[in-house]
Each structure stands twice: as C-alpha cells, then as structure tokens.
Design a protein around this motif. Structure first.
Motif, PDB file in Angstrom:
ATOM      1  N   MET A   1       0.841  -1.178   0.000  1.00 21.24           N
ATOM      2  CA  MET A   1       0.000   0.000   0.000  1.00 21.24           C
ATOM      3  C   MET A   1       0.886   1.241   0.000  1.00 21.24           C
ATOM      4  O   MET A   1       1.920   1.281   0.633  1.00 21.24           O
ATOM      5  N   SER A   2       0.441   2.259  -0.689  1.00 22.78           N
ATOM      6  CA  SER A   2       1.201   3.506  -0.762  1.00 22.78           C
ATOM      7  C   SER A   2       1.166   4.219   0.587  1.00 22.78           C
ATOM      8  O   SER A   2       0.295   3.978   1.421  1.00 22.78           O
ATOM      9  N   ARG A   3       2.128   5.108   0.780  1.00 19.83           N
ATOM     10  CA  ARG A   3       2.162   5.873   2.024  1.00 19.83           C
ATOM     11  C   ARG A   3       0.909   6.734   2.137  1.00 19.83           C
ATOM     12  O   ARG A   3       0.348   6.890   3.216  1.00 19.83           O
ATOM     13  N   ARG A   4       0.461   7.275   1.009  1.00 24.01           N
ATOM     14  CA  ARG A   4      -0.757   8.097   1.036  1.00 24.01           C
ATOM     15  C   ARG A   4      -1.964   7.265   1.450  1.00 24.01           C
ATOM     16  O   ARG A   4      -2.793   7.702   2.237  1.00 24.01           O
ATOM     17  N   GLY A   5      -2.033   6.022   0.939  1.00 25.36           N
ATOM     18  CA  GLY A   5      -3.133   5.130   1.318  1.00 25.36           C
ATOM     19  C   GLY A   5      -3.092   4.780   2.794  1.00 25.36           C
ATOM     20  O   GLY A   5      -4.126   4.741   3.472  1.00 25.36           O
ATOM     21  N   ALA A   6      -1.896   4.520   3.323  1.00 24.55           N
ATOM     22  CA  ALA A   6      -1.748   4.206   4.744  1.00 24.55           C
ATOM     23  C   ALA A   6      -2.108   5.415   5.611  1.00 24.55           C
ATOM     24  O   ALA A   6      -2.726   5.270   6.671  1.00 24.55           O
ATOM     25  N   THR A   7      -1.739   6.602   5.153  1.00 25.85           N
ATOM     26  CA  THR A   7      -2.068   7.823   5.884  1.00 25.85           C
ATOM     27  C   THR A   7      -3.580   8.032   5.902  1.00 25.85           C
ATOM     28  O   THR A   7      -4.149   8.404   6.935  1.00 25.85           O
ATOM     29  N   LEU A   8      -4.224   7.782   4.777  1.00 29.27           N
ATOM     30  CA  LEU A   8      -5.677   7.908   4.706  1.00 29.27           C
ATOM     31  C   LEU A   8      -6.344   6.911   5.652  1.00 29.27           C
ATOM     32  O   LEU A   8      -7.282   7.259   6.371  1.00 29.27           O
ATOM     33  N   GLU A   9      -5.847   5.685   5.678  1.00 26.87           N
ATOM     34  CA  GLU A   9      -6.410   4.684   6.594  1.00 26.87           C
ATOM     35  C   GLU A   9      -6.282   5.134   8.046  1.00 26.87           C
ATOM     36  O   GLU A   9      -7.220   5.013   8.822  1.00 26.87           O
ATOM     37  N   LEU A  10      -5.105   5.629   8.414  1.00 28.21           N
ATOM     38  CA  LEU A  10      -4.895   6.104   9.780  1.00 28.21           C
ATOM     39  C   LEU A  10      -5.875   7.227  10.108  1.00 28.21           C
ATOM     40  O   LEU A  10      -6.497   7.228  11.176  1.00 28.21           O
ATOM     41  N   ALA A  11      -6.039   8.170   9.204  1.00 28.78           N
ATOM     42  CA  ALA A  11      -6.939   9.299   9.438  1.00 28.78           C
ATOM     43  C   ALA A  11      -8.385   8.836   9.568  1.00 28.78           C
ATOM     44  O   ALA A  11      -9.108   9.278  10.464  1.00 28.78           O
ATOM     45  N   VAL A  12      -8.804   7.915   8.716  1.00 23.64           N
ATOM     46  CA  VAL A  12     -10.185   7.399   8.788  1.00 23.64           C
ATOM     47  C   VAL A  12     -10.408   6.668  10.107  1.00 23.64           C
ATOM     48  O   VAL A  12     -11.398   6.893  10.809  1.00 23.64           O
ATOM     49  N   LEU A  13      -9.485   5.789  10.477  1.00 24.85           N
ATOM     50  CA  LEU A  13      -9.617   5.055  11.737  1.00 24.85           C
ATOM     51  C   LEU A  13      -9.627   6.016  12.918  1.00 24.85           C
ATOM     52  O   LEU A  13     -10.413   5.846  13.858  1.00 24.85           O
ATOM     53  N   GLY A  14      -8.780   7.039  12.863  1.00 23.44           N
ATOM     54  CA  GLY A  14      -8.736   8.021  13.949  1.00 23.44           C
ATOM     55  C   GLY A  14     -10.029   8.804  14.081  1.00 23.44           C
ATOM     56  O   GLY A  14     -10.527   9.017  15.190  1.00 23.44           O
ATOM     57  N   LEU A  15     -10.594   9.203  12.962  1.00 28.35           N
ATOM     58  CA  LEU A  15     -11.860   9.949  13.009  1.00 28.35           C
ATOM     59  C   LEU A  15     -13.009   9.064  13.471  1.00 28.35           C
ATOM     60  O   LEU A  15     -13.860   9.492  14.247  1.00 28.35           O
ATOM     61  N   LEU A  16     -13.021   7.825  13.009  1.00 22.74           N
ATOM     62  CA  LEU A  16     -14.085   6.909  13.434  1.00 22.74           C
ATOM     63  C   LEU A  16     -13.912   6.483  14.887  1.00 22.74           C
ATOM     64  O   LEU A  16     -14.855   5.993  15.505  1.00 22.74           O
ATOM     65  N   HIS A  17     -12.716   6.677  15.426  1.00 18.98           N
ATOM     66  CA  HIS A  17     -12.485   6.400  16.849  1.00 18.98           C
ATOM     67  C   HIS A  17     -13.328   7.351  17.691  1.00 18.98           C
ATOM     68  O   HIS A  17     -13.745   7.021  18.800  1.00 18.98           O
TER      69      HIS A  17
END
Length: 185
Positions: free
Chosen positions: A1-17
């Motif tokens: 996975m690209s770094r941008r994709g991993a960053t997006l995943e982290l941001a989505v998980l953080g917001l849904l937290h």
C-alpha cells in the motif's frame, strides 16, 4: 500500500475512533486532518472504506433517509481500534515526513507519551537536517539568485526554524510534565 493510502487509513480510523460517520461527513472531516491542500476524493475514500470493512476494522450500517437510497455510516470495530493503536505506535522515519506527521499529530491525544516524544524528536531531527542542507545551498547559490528567489529561500528557512522551535517546546513540555497516558479506548 502507498504511504498516502496508509495515511488515509490512519486518518479514517482516527476519526471513526471519535464517532461513527457517513462518507460525506468523513470526507469533510478529513480535510481538517489532512490539510486543505490534500483534499480526498470519493474515488480514494470509498475504496479505502471498503478495504477497512473487508479487513474487519470498520463496519457499515445502512440508514434509510426518506425515500432516497440508504445512507451508509461507518463505525470502528474492536479490531479497528487495535489497528489504529498499532499505526499510532509506529514511530519510524515515515511518521516524521510532511505528508504523515500532521495526521499522527492530529491524534496525539490517543498516543502514549513515549510515542509522542519519538515522533516529535524524529520530526525535529528531520527538519534540522533540512535546515543544514538549505543553509548550505543558500550559501552556494547566494551570488547566482535574484532577490526574489533569495527571499523565497529565506522565508522557507524561517518557516522551518519556527517549526523546529515549536517542536522543541512541545518536546520540553512532554518531558517536563508528569508521565501520563492520554489514550482513551
């Protein structure tokens, strides 16, 4: 996975937290976390959400709103919370870069003090390396640049120096306060 994709995943998980959200609301909130100049398209967001659902890190729930098609909201699972913590605890060089540091910093309240310190110190070290290289380049190019280019370089140096001072203050505060762990589950 690209770094941008991993960053997006982290941001989505953080917001849904924080709370369940539907796609439109997530996209809007992501602009605040990722920055105004990194807008997330639906063409990036929805494949990310589908991937997170497939891995069991989030669930989706259909809400019927009037006579229209159902609106899908997304919620973090227990596995998603664990994955979010794992991503937040990763403190390698990629977390110090421009395109990932801000996202990690946005969720620092959910990271332990030692993780925050490693990321802050890594970021400061990276910026100090940049400053050294930029100062050397400025010295070498001084005679060959016009005054506007020189001003642009000076502005860049001053901005980076300000960020280094800010990071130093954060590091000192993090070290000086009583040890604490702000993570909430």
């Amino acid at each position: 996975m690209s770094r941008r994709g991993a960053t997006l995943e982290l941001a989505v998980l953080g917001l849904l937290h924080e709370q369940p959200m539907h796609g439109y609301e997530l996209r809007k909130r992501l602009a605040g976390v990722l920055g105004a100049f990194r807008a997330v398209s639906y063409g990036s967001l929805y494949p990310c959400l589908k991937g997170l659902v497939a891995r069991g890190w989030i669930t989706e729930h259909a809400e019927q709103v009037g006579g229209r098609r159902p609106r899908i909201s997304y919620e973090l699972t227990a596995e998603g919370k664990e994955q979010f913590q794992t991503l937040m605890e990763h403190t390698g060089p990629t977390t110090w870069e421009d395109d990932t540091f801000d996202v990690h910093f946005a969720f620092f309240g959910r990271a332990s003090s030692d993780v925050r310190l490693r990321i802050l110190e890594g970021r400061r070290s990276r910026l100090e390396e940049r400053l050294d290289a930029a100062r050397e380049q400025a010295r070498v190019r001084r005679e060959r640049t016009d005054r506007y280019t020189a001003e642009l370089h000076r502005h860049g140096l001053e901005s980076t120096e300000r960020e280094v001072r800010w990071l130093t203050e954060l590091i000192e505060t993090e070290r000086g306060g009583p040890p604490r762990d702000d993570r909430s589950t």
